[in-house]
Design a protein around this motif. Structure first.
Motif, PDB file in Angstrom:
ATOM      1  N   ALA A  55       0.828  -1.207   0.000  1.00  0.00           N
ATOM      2  CA  ALA A  55       0.000   0.000   0.000  1.00  0.00           C
ATOM      3  C   ALA A  55       0.852   1.242   0.000  1.00  0.00           C
ATOM      4  CB  ALA A  55      -0.914  -0.009   1.227  1.00  0.00           C
ATOM      5  N   PHE A  56       0.272   2.310  -0.502  1.00  0.00           N
ATOM      6  CA  PHE A  56       0.895   3.621  -0.446  1.00  0.00           C
ATOM      7  C   PHE A  56       0.110   4.472   0.530  1.00  0.00           C
ATOM      8  CE2 PHE A  56       3.297   2.443  -4.036  1.00  0.00           C
ATOM      9  CZ  PHE A  56       4.263   3.417  -4.271  1.00  0.00           C
ATOM     10  N   SER A  57       0.782   5.429   1.129  1.00  0.00           N
ATOM     11  CA  SER A  57       0.100   6.368   2.002  1.00  0.00           C
ATOM     12  C   SER A  57      -0.980   7.098   1.217  1.00  0.00           C
ATOM     13  CB  SER A  57       1.111   7.377   2.566  1.00  0.00           C
ATOM     14  OG  SER A  57       0.450   8.502   3.087  1.00  0.00           O
ATOM     15  N   ASN A  58      -2.106   7.366   1.853  1.00  0.00           N
ATOM     16  CA  ASN A  58      -3.189   8.079   1.182  1.00  0.00           C
ATOM     17  C   ASN A  58      -2.755   9.467   0.726  1.00  0.00           C
ATOM     18  OD1 ASN A  58      -5.007   5.998   1.494  1.00  0.00           O
ATOM     19  ND2 ASN A  58      -5.717   6.713   3.506  1.00  0.00           N
ATOM     20  N   ASP A  59      -1.765  10.028   1.431  1.00  0.00           N
ATOM     21  CA  ASP A  59      -1.276  11.349   1.060  1.00  0.00           C
ATOM     22  C   ASP A  59      -0.304  11.295  -0.112  1.00  0.00           C
ATOM     23  OD1 ASP A  59      -2.745  12.502   3.089  1.00  0.00           O
ATOM     24  OD2 ASP A  59      -1.133  12.302   4.560  1.00  0.00           O
ATOM     25  N   ALA A  60       0.182  10.089  -0.440  1.00  0.00           N
ATOM     26  CA  ALA A  60       1.223   9.967  -1.460  1.00  0.00           C
ATOM     27  C   ALA A  60       0.654   9.835  -2.856  1.00  0.00           C
ATOM     28  CB  ALA A  60       2.124   8.773  -1.150  1.00  0.00           C
ATOM     29  N   ASN A  83       9.697  14.662   0.055  1.00  0.00           N
ATOM     30  CA  ASN A  83      10.638  15.761   0.295  1.00  0.00           C
ATOM     31  C   ASN A  83      10.605  16.816  -0.811  1.00  0.00           C
ATOM     32  OD1 ASN A  83      11.617  14.416   2.643  1.00  0.00           O
ATOM     33  ND2 ASN A  83      12.931  13.154   1.335  1.00  0.00           N
ATOM     34  N   SER A  84       9.451  16.971  -1.438  1.00  0.00           N
ATOM     35  CA  SER A  84       9.304  17.998  -2.459  1.00  0.00           C
ATOM     36  C   SER A  84       7.901  18.576  -2.377  1.00  0.00           C
ATOM     37  CB  SER A  84       9.538  17.421  -3.863  1.00  0.00           C
ATOM     38  OG  SER A  84       8.360  16.854  -4.381  1.00  0.00           O
ATOM     39  N   ASP A  85       7.650  19.588  -3.176  1.00  0.00           N
ATOM     40  CA  ASP A  85       6.329  20.228  -3.200  1.00  0.00           C
ATOM     41  C   ASP A  85       5.532  19.826  -4.439  1.00  0.00           C
ATOM     42  OD1 ASP A  85       6.835  21.615  -0.844  1.00  0.00           O
ATOM     43  OD2 ASP A  85       7.805  23.266  -1.893  1.00  0.00           O
ATOM     44  N   TRP A  86       5.820  18.662  -5.007  1.00  0.00           N
ATOM     45  CA  TRP A  86       5.206  18.313  -6.281  1.00  0.00           C
ATOM     46  C   TRP A  86       4.377  17.038  -6.227  1.00  0.00           C
ATOM     47  CZ3 TRP A  86       4.614  21.222 -10.456  1.00  0.00           C
ATOM     48  CH2 TRP A  86       5.408  22.376 -10.556  1.00  0.00           C
ATOM     49  N   ARG A  87       3.269  17.097  -6.957  1.00  0.00           N
ATOM     50  CA  ARG A  87       2.461  15.909  -7.271  1.00  0.00           C
ATOM     51  C   ARG A  87       2.536  15.716  -8.777  1.00  0.00           C
ATOM     52  NH1 ARG A  87      -1.282  13.724  -3.623  1.00  0.00           N
ATOM     53  NH2 ARG A  87      -1.239  14.738  -1.585  1.00  0.00           N
ATOM     54  N   MET A 150       1.358  19.296 -10.538  1.00  0.00           N
ATOM     55  CA  MET A 150       1.054  20.497  -9.752  1.00  0.00           C
ATOM     56  C   MET A 150       1.817  20.491  -8.434  1.00  0.00           C
ATOM     57  SD  MET A 150      -2.721  19.453  -8.270  1.00  0.00           S
ATOM     58  CE  MET A 150      -3.358  18.966  -9.876  1.00  0.00           C
ATOM     59  N   PRO A 151       2.032  21.679  -7.856  1.00  0.00           N
ATOM     60  CA  PRO A 151       2.635  21.750  -6.530  1.00  0.00           C
ATOM     61  C   PRO A 151       1.743  21.065  -5.503  1.00  0.00           C
ATOM     62  CG  PRO A 151       2.733  23.884  -7.620  1.00  0.00           C
ATOM     63  CD  PRO A 151       1.837  23.010  -8.451  1.00  0.00           C
ATOM     64  N   ALA A 152       2.347  20.465  -4.499  1.00  0.00           N
ATOM     65  CA  ALA A 152       1.589  19.731  -3.481  1.00  0.00           C
ATOM     66  C   ALA A 152       0.704  20.649  -2.659  1.00  0.00           C
ATOM     67  CB  ALA A 152       2.539  18.965  -2.568  1.00  0.00           C
ATOM     68  N   THR A 153       0.941  21.953  -2.728  1.00  0.00           N
ATOM     69  CA  THR A 153       0.091  22.894  -1.999  1.00  0.00           C
ATOM     70  C   THR A 153      -1.346  22.845  -2.499  1.00  0.00           C
ATOM     71  OG1 THR A 153       0.826  24.619  -3.540  1.00  0.00           O
ATOM     72  CG2 THR A 153       1.960  24.479  -1.425  1.00  0.00           C
ATOM     73  N   HIS A 154      -1.539  22.286  -3.707  1.00  0.00           N
ATOM     74  CA  HIS A 154      -2.899  22.158  -4.254  1.00  0.00           C
ATOM     75  C   HIS A 154      -3.561  20.844  -3.851  1.00  0.00           C
ATOM     76  CE1 HIS A 154      -1.677  24.978  -7.824  1.00  0.00           C
ATOM     77  NE2 HIS A 154      -1.669  25.570  -6.656  1.00  0.00           N
ATOM     78  N   SER A 155      -2.919  20.087  -2.973  1.00  0.00           N
ATOM     79  CA  SER A 155      -3.354  18.713  -2.733  1.00  0.00           C
ATOM     80  C   SER A 155      -4.715  18.618  -2.044  1.00  0.00           C
ATOM     81  CB  SER A 155      -2.301  17.980  -1.889  1.00  0.00           C
ATOM     82  OG  SER A 155      -2.128  18.639  -0.644  1.00  0.00           O
ATOM     83  N   LYS A 156      -5.206  19.715  -1.415  1.00  0.00           N
ATOM     84  CA  LYS A 156      -6.495  19.635  -0.749  1.00  0.00           C
ATOM     85  C   LYS A 156      -7.614  19.357  -1.735  1.00  0.00           C
ATOM     86  CE  LYS A 156      -5.256  22.516   3.228  1.00  0.00           C
ATOM     87  NZ  LYS A 156      -5.574  23.741   4.006  1.00  0.00           N
ATOM     88  N   ASN A 157      -7.440  19.750  -2.989  1.00  0.00           N
ATOM     89  CA  ASN A 157      -8.439  19.466  -4.009  1.00  0.00           C
ATOM     90  C   ASN A 157      -7.708  19.235  -5.323  1.00  0.00           C
ATOM     91  OD1 ASN A 157     -10.619  19.333  -5.774  1.00  0.00           O
ATOM     92  ND2 ASN A 157     -11.807  20.820  -4.596  1.00  0.00           N
ATOM     93  N   VAL A 158      -7.135  18.057  -5.444  1.00  0.00           N
ATOM     94  CA  VAL A 158      -6.338  17.733  -6.618  1.00  0.00           C
ATOM     95  C   VAL A 158      -7.190  17.778  -7.883  1.00  0.00           C
ATOM     96  CG1 VAL A 158      -4.993  15.925  -7.742  1.00  0.00           C
ATOM     97  CG2 VAL A 158      -4.682  16.381  -5.306  1.00  0.00           C
ATOM     98  N   ASP A 346      11.758  12.295  -9.210  1.00  0.00           N
ATOM     99  CA  ASP A 346      10.494  12.085  -9.922  1.00  0.00           C
ATOM    100  C   ASP A 346      10.351  10.655 -10.444  1.00  0.00           C
ATOM    101  OD1 ASP A 346      10.492  14.765  -9.420  1.00  0.00           O
ATOM    102  OD2 ASP A 346       9.846  15.378 -11.417  1.00  0.00           O
ATOM    103  N   ILE A 347      11.342  10.204 -11.208  1.00  0.00           N
ATOM    104  CA  ILE A 347      11.224   8.888 -11.846  1.00  0.00           C
ATOM    105  C   ILE A 347      11.187   7.750 -10.816  1.00  0.00           C
ATOM    106  CG2 ILE A 347      12.344   7.255 -13.402  1.00  0.00           C
ATOM    107  CD1 ILE A 347      13.218   9.557 -15.102  1.00  0.00           C
ATOM    108  N   PRO A 348      12.067   7.717  -9.806  1.00  0.00           N
ATOM    109  CA  PRO A 348      11.973   6.630  -8.822  1.00  0.00           C
ATOM    110  C   PRO A 348      10.626   6.579  -8.113  1.00  0.00           C
ATOM    111  CG  PRO A 348      14.110   7.696  -8.663  1.00  0.00           C
ATOM    112  CD  PRO A 348      13.282   8.538  -9.592  1.00  0.00           C
ATOM    113  N   ALA A 349      10.071   7.743  -7.755  1.00  0.00           N
ATOM    114  CA  ALA A 349       8.772   7.757  -7.077  1.00  0.00           C
ATOM    115  C   ALA A 349       7.685   7.168  -7.958  1.00  0.00           C
ATOM    116  CB  ALA A 349       8.421   9.187  -6.666  1.00  0.00           C
ATOM    117  N   VAL A 350       7.704   7.528  -9.228  1.00  0.00           N
ATOM    118  CA  VAL A 350       6.694   7.039 -10.166  1.00  0.00           C
ATOM    119  C   VAL A 350       6.881   5.548 -10.446  1.00  0.00           C
ATOM    120  CG1 VAL A 350       5.992   7.172 -12.581  1.00  0.00           C
ATOM    121  CG2 VAL A 350       6.178   9.260 -11.229  1.00  0.00           C
TER     122      VAL A 350
END
Length: 584
Positions: A55-60, A83-87, A150-158, A346-350
């Motif tokens: 499983a992945f974290s719901n926030d991830a 450790n970044s501000d990106w989704r 998008m920046p993770a700051t937008h994560s409240k409503n992706v 980016d690539i390892p996370a994906v």
């Protein structure tokens, strides 16, 4: 006719080691199964580490239910980069259940400053749809700053943010089309380009300001500006660049006080501030900077009371100078990433996420990269080979990619002016999408003054005009100057290197143990065949297949024809499927 150079050998890997566990964090759970068996050569052992991500974290991660209209994939997923501000946006295409079952999912990587649209221009011209139709679980990554990411700051409503980005992209394309239809005058086109660009641009109009000084607001703004310079913009600027930026701001302010009796006082404060900006941030420095900012504002307020004509509109110009300088700092922080961020984060996370979704038995996937996408794959294979790690890539295909362009006549050499790090201060971003949209009317209609730009993208008669228009108006984004700065090292002796300038990716290609199929287009002006060969010749012969596509009398292949050209579906796509099938 296809020119093919293929190298074969029965040499096997002497070591396989999965480093996937190194990037795991507490939200992950895993099962390990370790098997040891004699190797086929020497006294080494084969180590196979099986790991299943539960499983992945719901926030991830997040899957968008209501996809925006610009996303034509079956699904749209978002992966948060630790450790970044990106989704990061991931377009997914389900494998055709009637096709041959595949053992590995497929990741597609786009070129610099481009999004996922280039791989899916239309239902009839879609490399992504073709591959999913062949049974591959196909994913397109949009790296940070590209497409729907998008920046993770937008994560409240992706989902809402995705729709807003999609609408902005579609609106920009429509405006460019209207400009091409309504007028061919350069002034109108330039206005449209500025309107579409997401980079703050000063059009020369004065800002609306109050008639009285708002000292508290201005002191705060100045203090924040100076402190951000002192902190070197969270690592964006080197010490030398920070000095250059602060000197530039002081020069701009000093010009406002020319011929003023207060200039000596200003220069005194300037020297004190310059000294403080070289000091590490602490409360004492912050208080001193705030005090000097107040004194600076007082000087300009005193100047404003002068009846001297040159100082009549000083207030407006002072506010404008600070505002525009602050905007430039904001842009530099917003586009604070380079090639290594893509490669290492980016690539390892994906890849982690795709493997968790598709669940290949060997925890590996296939990857295809066009242009910079292929450069990223070369970089990954090089670095992992150097470190003795398993890149988790079952096979790789590169399309018009190279780590070293020095031996070719690549048009990328036009980027050489950006090879000077100080240039990043002058051009923190390159609004490629807006620039191409502005140029489009001059490439597609008489008198065709910029028609040569089309040849950089596609050879004559190789792309449907409507698809070429869609590619130009919808596929390109704004590029970080830091990214371009690092990519320009591929134009210098030794080829592409990491951000430290000490690791040369080409040097470690001989350590590659992953099969590679490398394509070059015969009329590719951006990445000519000579550039592609300059990279593949360093890969072990048993690991690489090099193909140049195009015929002496035509048809020819330019940079994007390898992905979306009308003949690619007949001459290139089947070769890719054949290659991947042999390594599946």
């Amino acid at each position: 006719m296809t020119t093919t150079f293929q190298f074969q050998s029965d040499m096997r890997f002497s070591l396989q080691f999965s480093s996937f566990f190194r990037r795991l964090s507490p939200p992950f759970t895993a099962d390990y199964r370790r098997r040891l068996s004699p190797a086929t050569a020497g006294n080494h052992h084969r180590v196979s580490l099986r790991l299943s991500v539960k499983a992945f974290s719901n926030d991830a991660v997040e899957k968008v239910v209501d996809k925006p209209s610009i996303c034509t994939a079956d699904e749209l997923h978002y992966v948060h980069v630790a450790n970044s501000d990106w989704r990061l946006a991931l377009w997914r295409y389900h494998p055709n259940p009637q096709a041959t079952a595949r053992n590995h999912p497929l990741l597609l990587l786009s070129g610099v400053g481009t999004n996922a649209i280039g791989y899916d221009l239309s239902p009839d011209s879609s490399f992504a749809r073709y591959m999913s139709g062949q049974g591959f679980d196909t994913w397109i990554l949009e790296v940070r700053g590209a497409g729907l990411s998008m920046p993770a700051t937008h994560s409240k409503n992706v989902e809402q943010s995705a729709h807003e980005i999609s609408s902005k992209m579609e609106s920009a394309a429509e405006k460019a089309k209207e400009a091409a239809t309504q007028t061919r005058q350069s002034a109108a086109v330039e206005d449209g380009a500025l309107a579409d660009a997401d980079v703050p641009i000063n059009n020369g109009a004065p800002l609306t300001v109050a008639t009285m000084w708002d000292e508290s607001e201005l002191v705060t703004k100045l203090t924040e500006t100076f402190m951000r310079l002192s902190q070197r913009l969270s690592g964006f600027l080197s010490e030398g660049q920070s000095k250059v930026m602060s000197a530039r701001l002081f020069d701009q302010l000093q010009k406002l006080l020319e011929d003023s009796y207060l200039l000596d006082r200003f220069n005194d404060i300037k020297e004190k501030l310059s000294s403080l900006l070289e000091t590490s941030d602490n409360s004492s420095v912050a208080n001193q900077v705030s005090d000097l900012s107040q004194r600076l504002v007082n000087i300009f307020e005193e100047s404003q009371r002068s009846v001297s004509p040159p100082l009549f509109d000083l207030q407006t110009r002072f506010f404008t100078t600070i505002e525009e300088f602050q905007k430039q700092l904001d842009v530099m922080v917003k586009y604070d990433w380079d090639f290594d961020h893509y490669l290492e984060e980016d690539i390892p996370a994906v890849m982690d996420y795709i493997i968790s979704q598709s669940k290949p038995k060997d925890d590996k996937l296939f990857a295809i990269g066009h242009s910079m996408g292929g450069i990223l794959l070369y970089g990954m294979l090089s670095k992992y080979g150097y470190e003795g790690r398993d890149p988790r890539l079952a096979a790789v295909v590169t399309l018009a990619s190279s780590l070293d362009y020095t031996t070719s006549k690549s048009t990328l050499k036009m980027l050489l002016p950006l090879a000077n790090p100080a240039q990043v201060l002058n051009v923190p971003v390159v609004p490629l999408g807006a620039m191409l949209s502005a140029a489009y009317p001059f490439t597609s209609s008489p008198p065709y003054v910029l028609s040569w730009l089309n040849n950089l993208i596609s050879a004559e008669d190789m792309m449907d005009p409507e698809l070429l228009k869609k590619l130009v108006l919808n596929n390109f984004c704004t590029i970080s100057a830091k990214l371009l700065l690092q990519l320009t090292t591929a134009l210098r002796e030794g080829g592409l290197r990491d951000r430290s300038g000490t690791f040369f990716y080409k040097e470690h290609l001989p350590k590659i143990t992953t099969p590679v199929l490398a394509f070059a287009g015969d009329h590719d002006l951006i990445c000519p065949p000579e550039a592609v060969y300059e990279t593949v010749k360093f890969i072990p012969e048993n690991m690489v297949t090099y193909e140049v596509v195009g015929q002496p009398g035509g048809p020819h292949y330019a940079h994007y024809d390898l992905v979306g050209g009308r003949l690619a579906v007949e001459e290139i796509y089947p070769r890719i499927v054949e290659f991947l099938s042999c390594n599946d």
